[in-house]
Design a protein around this motif. Structure first.
Motif, mmCIF file in Angstrom:
data_model
loop_
_atom_site.group_PDB
_atom_site.id
_atom_site.type_symbol
_atom_site.label_atom_id
_atom_site.label_comp_id
_atom_site.label_asym_id
_atom_site.label_seq_id
_atom_site.Cartn_x
_atom_site.Cartn_y
_atom_site.Cartn_z
ATOM 1 N N THR A 103 73.518 48.334 41.196
ATOM 2 C CA THR A 103 73.363 48.103 42.629
ATOM 3 C C THR A 103 74.341 48.974 43.404
ATOM 4 O O THR A 103 75.512 49.079 43.062
ATOM 5 C CB THR A 103 73.616 46.618 42.963
ATOM 6 N N ILE A 104 73.831 49.604 44.446
ATOM 7 C CA ILE A 104 74.644 50.382 45.381
ATOM 8 C C ILE A 104 74.831 49.505 46.612
ATOM 9 O O ILE A 104 73.857 48.994 47.165
ATOM 10 C CB ILE A 104 73.921 51.676 45.801
ATOM 11 N N THR A 105 76.097 49.310 47.022
ATOM 12 C CA THR A 105 76.364 48.483 48.195
ATOM 13 C C THR A 105 77.372 49.180 49.101
ATOM 14 O O THR A 105 78.472 49.528 48.666
ATOM 15 C CB THR A 105 76.937 47.106 47.784
ATOM 16 N N ALA A 106 76.970 49.385 50.353
ATOM 17 C CA ALA A 106 77.875 49.919 51.379
ATOM 18 C C ALA A 106 78.094 48.807 52.390
ATOM 19 O O ALA A 106 77.139 48.226 52.900
ATOM 20 C CB ALA A 106 77.266 51.142 52.049
ATOM 21 N N THR A 107 79.362 48.503 52.651
ATOM 22 C CA THR A 107 79.706 47.399 53.545
ATOM 23 C C THR A 107 80.750 47.855 54.547
ATOM 24 O O THR A 107 81.750 48.474 54.165
ATOM 25 C CB THR A 107 80.275 46.219 52.733
ATOM 26 N N LEU A 108 80.528 47.538 55.817
ATOM 27 C CA LEU A 108 81.556 47.844 56.815
ATOM 28 C C LEU A 108 82.794 47.006 56.532
ATOM 29 O O LEU A 108 82.691 45.839 56.151
ATOM 30 C CB LEU A 108 81.046 47.542 58.221
ATOM 31 N N THR A 109 83.953 47.601 56.734
ATOM 32 C CA THR A 109 85.206 46.877 56.501
ATOM 33 C C THR A 109 86.015 46.715 57.781
ATOM 34 O O THR A 109 87.145 46.255 57.732
ATOM 35 C CB THR A 109 86.060 47.602 55.441
ATOM 36 N N SER A 110 85.422 47.104 58.904
ATOM 37 C CA SER A 110 86.105 46.932 60.187
ATOM 38 C C SER A 110 85.104 46.456 61.225
ATOM 39 O O SER A 110 83.925 46.778 61.156
ATOM 40 C CB SER A 110 86.753 48.247 60.635
ATOM 41 N N GLU A 111 85.591 45.673 62.168
ATOM 42 C CA GLU A 111 84.738 45.127 63.228
ATOM 43 C C GLU A 111 84.092 46.219 64.072
ATOM 44 O O GLU A 111 82.972 46.071 64.545
ATOM 45 C CB GLU A 111 85.547 44.202 64.139
ATOM 46 N N ASP A 112 84.795 47.341 64.251
ATOM 47 C CA ASP A 112 84.272 48.404 65.118
ATOM 48 C C ASP A 112 83.351 49.377 64.385
ATOM 49 O O ASP A 112 82.878 50.346 64.962
ATOM 50 C CB ASP A 112 85.413 49.152 65.793
ATOM 51 N N GLY A 113 83.102 49.150 63.106
ATOM 52 C CA GLY A 113 82.195 50.004 62.342
ATOM 53 C C GLY A 113 82.787 51.334 61.936
ATOM 54 O O GLY A 113 82.067 52.242 61.554
ATOM 55 N N ALA A 114 84.107 51.459 62.006
ATOM 56 C CA ALA A 114 84.745 52.735 61.729
ATOM 57 C C ALA A 114 84.972 53.021 60.250
ATOM 58 O O ALA A 114 85.083 54.178 59.854
ATOM 59 C CB ALA A 114 86.078 52.811 62.463
ATOM 60 N N SER A 115 85.043 51.997 59.418
ATOM 61 C CA SER A 115 85.308 52.241 57.999
ATOM 62 C C SER A 115 84.393 51.386 57.125
ATOM 63 O O SER A 115 83.857 50.373 57.564
ATOM 64 C CB SER A 115 86.776 51.966 57.673
ATOM 65 N N PHE A 116 84.231 51.854 55.878
ATOM 66 C CA PHE A 116 83.351 51.141 54.961
ATOM 67 C C PHE A 116 83.793 51.307 53.517
ATOM 68 O O PHE A 116 84.570 52.199 53.197
ATOM 69 C CB PHE A 116 81.897 51.617 55.127
ATOM 70 N N ASP A 117 83.299 50.419 52.682
ATOM 71 C CA ASP A 117 83.465 50.502 51.232
ATOM 72 C C ASP A 117 82.109 50.793 50.630
ATOM 73 O O ASP A 117 81.095 50.250 51.083
ATOM 74 C CB ASP A 117 83.972 49.182 50.641
ATOM 75 N N LEU A 118 82.101 51.632 49.601
ATOM 76 C CA LEU A 118 80.868 51.929 48.882
ATOM 77 C C LEU A 118 81.095 51.637 47.406
ATOM 78 O O LEU A 118 82.006 52.173 46.795
ATOM 79 C CB LEU A 118 80.463 53.387 49.083
ATOM 80 N N ARG A 119 80.269 50.750 46.871
ATOM 81 C CA ARG A 119 80.363 50.361 45.459
ATOM 82 C C ARG A 119 79.080 50.725 44.733
ATOM 83 O O ARG A 119 77.990 50.602 45.272
ATOM 84 C CB ARG A 119 80.597 48.870 45.325
ATOM 85 N N VAL A 120 79.261 51.153 43.495
ATOM 86 C CA VAL A 120 78.146 51.337 42.575
ATOM 87 C C VAL A 120 78.444 50.394 41.427
ATOM 88 O O VAL A 120 79.435 50.574 40.719
ATOM 89 C CB VAL A 120 78.023 52.793 42.094
ATOM 90 N N GLY A 121 77.603 49.361 41.292
ATOM 91 C CA GLY A 121 77.920 48.289 40.350
ATOM 92 C C GLY A 121 79.206 47.628 40.823
ATOM 93 O O GLY A 121 79.328 47.268 41.989
ATOM 94 N N GLN A 122 80.173 47.510 39.930
ATOM 95 C CA GLN A 122 81.468 46.920 40.285
ATOM 96 C C GLN A 122 82.511 47.963 40.694
ATOM 97 O O GLN A 122 83.614 47.621 41.092
ATOM 98 C CB GLN A 122 82.000 46.095 39.098
ATOM 99 N N SER A 123 82.164 49.251 40.583
ATOM 100 C CA SER A 123 83.125 50.328 40.860
ATOM 101 C C SER A 123 83.128 50.723 42.329
ATOM 102 O O SER A 123 82.084 51.042 42.906
ATOM 103 C CB SER A 123 82.782 51.565 40.034
ATOM 104 N N LEU A 124 84.316 50.716 42.912
ATOM 105 C CA LEU A 124 84.498 51.183 44.280
ATOM 106 C C LEU A 124 84.588 52.705 44.222
ATOM 107 O O LEU A 124 85.505 53.252 43.620
ATOM 108 C CB LEU A 124 85.774 50.595 44.881
ATOM 109 N N ILE A 125 83.613 53.397 44.824
ATOM 110 C CA ILE A 125 83.643 54.863 44.763
ATOM 111 C C ILE A 125 84.119 55.494 46.072
ATOM 112 O O ILE A 125 84.430 56.670 46.098
ATOM 113 C CB ILE A 125 82.299 55.465 44.316
ATOM 114 N N TYR A 126 84.165 54.697 47.154
ATOM 115 C CA TYR A 126 84.691 55.209 48.416
ATOM 116 C C TYR A 126 85.154 54.047 49.270
ATOM 117 O O TYR A 126 84.500 53.010 49.345
ATOM 118 C CB TYR A 126 83.625 56.000 49.188
ATOM 119 N N SER A 127 86.274 54.264 49.935
ATOM 120 C CA SER A 127 86.779 53.328 50.926
ATOM 121 C C SER A 127 87.460 54.162 51.999
ATOM 122 O O SER A 127 88.437 54.858 51.718
ATOM 123 C CB SER A 127 87.778 52.351 50.295
ATOM 124 N N GLY A 128 86.908 54.143 53.198
ATOM 125 C CA GLY A 128 87.500 54.949 54.254
ATOM 126 C C GLY A 128 86.613 55.042 55.465
ATOM 127 O O GLY A 128 85.634 54.309 55.608
#
Length: 113
Positions: A73-98
């Motif tokens: 599963t690929i999951t991209a989730t916003l990590t800030s209220e203003d939509g400026a940053s996000f986390d991207l996971r593939v399976g359980q691995s975090l491949i991007y946060s910023g």
């Protein structure tokens, strides 16, 4: 002559309005930005995508979900209220946060807003 001039002025006025309307902000920009950024990171990381992320929600509840060729599963989730940053996971691995904007800028997709 006056009738032709009036028609020309009306035509120009209507054409100007349609051009101005095209400059108005488009709804869903936050969703589009997150989706574009997630796809760009997946491409950068060489992730083989079966189903490109599809996004739903708004604000802090906005997330995109897709699937890799290997059924992760690929999951991209916003990590800030203003939509400026996000986390991207593939399976359980975090491949991007910023920042979303940093991804869009470095890949030339700025202007999705």
């Amino acid at each position: 002559m006056k009738r032709a001039t009036g028609g020309l002025i009306l035509t120009l006025a209507l054409a100007g309005c349609s051009q101005i309307d095209a400059l108005a902000p488009v709804g869903g920009a936050e969703i589009a930005d997150l989706r574009y950024a997630a796809i760009e990171v997946l491409l950068e990381q060489g992730v083989d995508v079966l189903v490109a992320p599809v996004c739903d929600g708004h604000g802090a509840a906005l997330r995109c979900v897709g699937e890799t060729v290997s059924n992760e599963t690929i999951t991209a989730t916003l990590t800030s209220e203003d939509g400026a940053s996000f986390d991207l996971r593939v399976g359980q691995s975090l491949i991007y946060s910023g920042p979303v904007q940093a991804v869009l800028e470095r890949n030339g997709t700025v202007g999705a807003r």
